[in-house]
Design an enzyme around this catalytic site. Sequence first.
Site, PDB file in Angstrom:
ATOM      1  N   CYS A 240      -1.843  -4.684  11.609  1.00  0.00           N
ATOM      2  CA  CYS A 240      -2.647  -5.427  12.916  1.00  0.00           C
ATOM      3  C   CYS A 240      -4.097  -5.552  12.463  1.00  0.00           C
ATOM      4  O   CYS A 240      -4.509  -4.889  11.529  1.00  0.00           O
ATOM      5  CB  CYS A 240      -2.561  -4.086  13.857  1.00  0.00           C
ATOM      6  SG  CYS A 240      -0.851  -3.834  14.707  1.00  0.00           S
TER       7      CYS A 240
ATOM      8  N   GLY B  86      -1.920 -10.074  11.635  1.00  0.00           N
ATOM      9  CA  GLY B  86      -0.754  -9.904  12.715  1.00  0.00           C
ATOM     10  C   GLY B  86      -0.652 -11.183  13.495  1.00  0.00           C
ATOM     11  O   GLY B  86      -1.514 -11.537  13.981  1.00  0.00           O
TER      12      GLY B  86
ATOM     13  N   ASN C 169      -4.293   0.137  14.269  1.00  0.00           N
ATOM     14  CA  ASN C 169      -3.841  -0.497  12.945  1.00  0.00           C
ATOM     15  C   ASN C 169      -3.490   0.709  12.239  1.00  0.00           C
ATOM     16  O   ASN C 169      -4.329   1.689  11.886  1.00  0.00           O
ATOM     17  CB  ASN C 169      -4.975  -1.197  12.174  1.00  0.00           C
ATOM     18  CG  ASN C 169      -4.454  -1.689  10.976  1.00  0.00           C
ATOM     19  OD1 ASN C 169      -5.504  -1.761  10.079  1.00  0.00           O
ATOM     20  ND2 ASN C 169      -3.227  -1.924  10.776  1.00  0.00           N
ATOM     21  N   GLY C 170      -2.280   0.800  11.893  1.00  0.00           N
ATOM     22  CA  GLY C 170      -1.480   1.752  11.020  1.00  0.00           C
ATOM     23  C   GLY C 170      -0.345   2.307  11.589  1.00  0.00           C
ATOM     24  O   GLY C 170       0.409   1.481  12.350  1.00  0.00           O
TER      25      GLY C 170
ATOM     26  N   TYR D 160      -4.213  -7.983  -1.333  1.00  0.00           N
ATOM     27  CA  TYR D 160      -3.594  -9.190  -0.838  1.00  0.00           C
ATOM     28  C   TYR D 160      -3.809  -9.093   0.611  1.00  0.00           C
ATOM     29  O   TYR D 160      -4.131  -9.998   1.353  1.00  0.00           O
ATOM     30  CB  TYR D 160      -2.046  -8.912  -0.757  1.00  0.00           C
ATOM     31  CG  TYR D 160      -1.163  -9.499  -0.039  1.00  0.00           C
ATOM     32  CD1 TYR D 160      -0.996 -11.185  -0.242  1.00  0.00           C
ATOM     33  CD2 TYR D 160      -0.191  -9.037   0.850  1.00  0.00           C
ATOM     34  CE1 TYR D 160      -0.245 -11.799   0.599  1.00  0.00           C
ATOM     35  CE2 TYR D 160       0.510  -9.820   1.743  1.00  0.00           C
ATOM     36  CZ  TYR D 160       0.608 -11.198   1.639  1.00  0.00           C
ATOM     37  OH  TYR D 160       1.218 -11.931   2.371  1.00  0.00           O
TER      38      TYR D 160
ATOM     39  N   ASP E  87       0.397 -12.591  -6.435  1.00  0.00           N
ATOM     40  CA  ASP E  87      -0.254 -11.398  -6.342  1.00  0.00           C
ATOM     41  C   ASP E  87       0.647 -10.038  -6.170  1.00  0.00           C
ATOM     42  O   ASP E  87       0.396  -9.006  -6.580  1.00  0.00           O
ATOM     43  CB  ASP E  87      -1.153 -11.207  -4.721  1.00  0.00           C
ATOM     44  CG  ASP E  87      -0.445 -11.631  -3.739  1.00  0.00           C
ATOM     45  OD1 ASP E  87       0.387 -10.581  -3.014  1.00  0.00           O
ATOM     46  OD2 ASP E  87      -0.358 -12.693  -3.317  1.00  0.00           O
TER      47      ASP E  87
ATOM     48  N   CYS F 185       6.374   1.432   2.065  1.00  0.00           N
ATOM     49  CA  CYS F 185       4.891   2.125   2.733  1.00  0.00           C
ATOM     50  C   CYS F 185       5.331   2.442   4.117  1.00  0.00           C
ATOM     51  O   CYS F 185       6.077   2.161   4.784  1.00  0.00           O
ATOM     52  CB  CYS F 185       3.833   0.798   3.195  1.00  0.00           C
ATOM     53  SG  CYS F 185       2.475   1.559   3.879  1.00  0.00           S
TER      54      CYS F 185
ATOM     55  N   CYS G 250       2.768   2.507  -3.000  1.00  0.00           N
ATOM     56  CA  CYS G 250       3.923   1.744  -2.893  1.00  0.00           C
ATOM     57  C   CYS G 250       4.037   1.470  -4.596  1.00  0.00           C
ATOM     58  O   CYS G 250       5.102   0.908  -4.891  1.00  0.00           O
ATOM     59  CB  CYS G 250       3.658   0.334  -2.101  1.00  0.00           C
ATOM     60  SG  CYS G 250       2.153  -0.217  -2.386  1.00  0.00           S
TER      61      CYS G 250
HETATM   62  S1  SF4 Z   1       1.757   2.803   0.486  1.00  0.00           S
HETATM   63 FE1  SF4 Z   1       0.930   0.646  -0.553  1.00  0.00          FE
HETATM   64  S2  SF4 Z   1       0.735  -0.524   1.166  1.00  0.00           S
HETATM   65 FE2  SF4 Z   1       1.008   1.334   2.136  1.00  0.00          FE
HETATM   66  S3  SF4 Z   1      -1.016   2.194   2.324  1.00  0.00           S
HETATM   67 FE3  SF4 Z   1      -0.376   2.974   0.491  1.00  0.00          FE
HETATM   68  S4  SF4 Z   1      -0.896   1.178  -1.058  1.00  0.00           S
HETATM   69 FE4  SF4 Z   1      -1.081   0.510   0.825  1.00  0.00          FE
END
Ligand code: SF4
Length: 507
Positions: free
Chosen positions: A33, A60, A134-135, A285, A389, A425, A479
């Site tokens: 978002c 978004g 956002n989150g 990204y 990326d 994530c 991630c």
């Molecule tokens: S898991 Fe990856 S995409 Fe999610 S907040 Fe952490 S770095 Fe960012």
Amino acid sequence: MTFPSEALGSAEDAPPASALPEAERPDKPEEACGIFGLYAPDEDVARLAYFGLFALQHRGQESAGIATFDASGSHCYKHMGLVSQVFDDHILKDLTGHIAVGHTRYSTTGSSHVCNAQPAVIPTRLGDLALAHNGNLVNAAELRDQLLQRNHDLVTTTDSEMIAFALAEAVNEGYSWVVAAEKAFNRCQGAFSLVIGTPNGLIGARDHQGIRPLVLGVLGHEIPQVGAPAPYVLASETCALDIIGATYLRDIQPGELVWITDRGLSAYQWAEATQRKLCVFEMIYFSRPDSIVNDESLYSYRRRLGHQLAKESPAEVDLIMAVPDSGVPAAIGFSQQSGIPYAEGLIKNRYVGRTFIQPTQSMREVGIRMKLNPLRDVLEGKRVLIVDDSIVRGTTSRKIVQALRDAGALEVHMRISSPPVTHPCFYGIDTDSQDQLIAATKSTAEIAQQINVDSLAYLSWEGMLEATGQDPTSFCSACFTGNYPVDIPEPFKRSKLKFEIQEALAT
Ligand code: SF4
């Protein structure tokens, strides 16, 4: 006044990305978002919020909404679609007031439905609140149970509405907006950047590790005196400040809450300051390349990723090119470092968005060319190195490589300006479950074979963090590593970590 969502027209709801056929699903992590807030008496706050959201559209594209506050109460309009599709002059004129809160949504928790569009507007004893988030909360299920037990009428399926109800509950218990916000935030675990409008002022806040971004600015170029009223702006990224002629002041800190009223800005720590864990994917990204983080544009950072990538994984080729647009800065950096010329080998159709009309089967076979068309006269007879990326599932990469070969490229080498994505994530970015992440199940050599490249290399994790020029421990990079900075409750974890669980059961 809140417009009931049912009365907002007849446009169909967009399908969520996860419901799209394989060929149309984005092969990238999707941002959750964009949020925007403004306290500016004497300004057309709705119009400024519109332009702020316009700059945050990349975060978004499913729905957009703006809520404003004036002496008569709140006014809100939200609907499915892009910012430019949702709002027109007539709608913006009805959004009167001196406070605005805006939101662009990509669904991660809750379906892609108009009832889940934000801001979430909830009545309280002190008047309405309008919340943009956002989150992702990792304890959303627990919070939802608590709220349902207390007979709250949850009308959406989003974790954002639960934060709004938790705040309303504390206000209705007799607390002020600021104290109520502190109490509500302490019930939330996970990633949240928030902008909350109230009849009395505007709140901006970040979770205690600052996983998702939130910046503070002021309209114009005059730096406000401490405690003096000023037209403050809150936004996910600095590009939203630039578009409305605002000046960046600072980031909202992890665990910080700012309260903006006619008496100026007051800052509080609602949670003890802990180490920042900004999502490193924002750097790679998600955020726009013209946004600034730590006094530097992300364009410069991404170009440095390309320098580092060229040092780590050189190749003998005739030209360097990018997967547009997100691979461009790193490809230019690779070219600068290696001395190999950069060229545009793929032309992007900039008007392809998520469409309600699905392509026919034969069009699906044409696949990637709806978005990217190769330039034969650049590619024919050349050894090409293409920079992207990230690779998530590898489906798009395979099609791009095939398109380059079809256009006459002799060799196609691929370089990725981030490490392999091996974990999903849980903090507001829509990645696939782990068993669909190609790097979680295949080696780099196997991926190279699957996407049909002559060579493939990823940037190292150390190289990615070193290129930030900042304390490498101040980022979430879960991630790539599986080291999550906020513990993930087991049932929530199980929904995405299928592969790890299958592996564990098999041993
Ligand atoms: S898991 Fe990856 S995409 Fe999610 S907040 Fe952490 S770095 Fe960012």
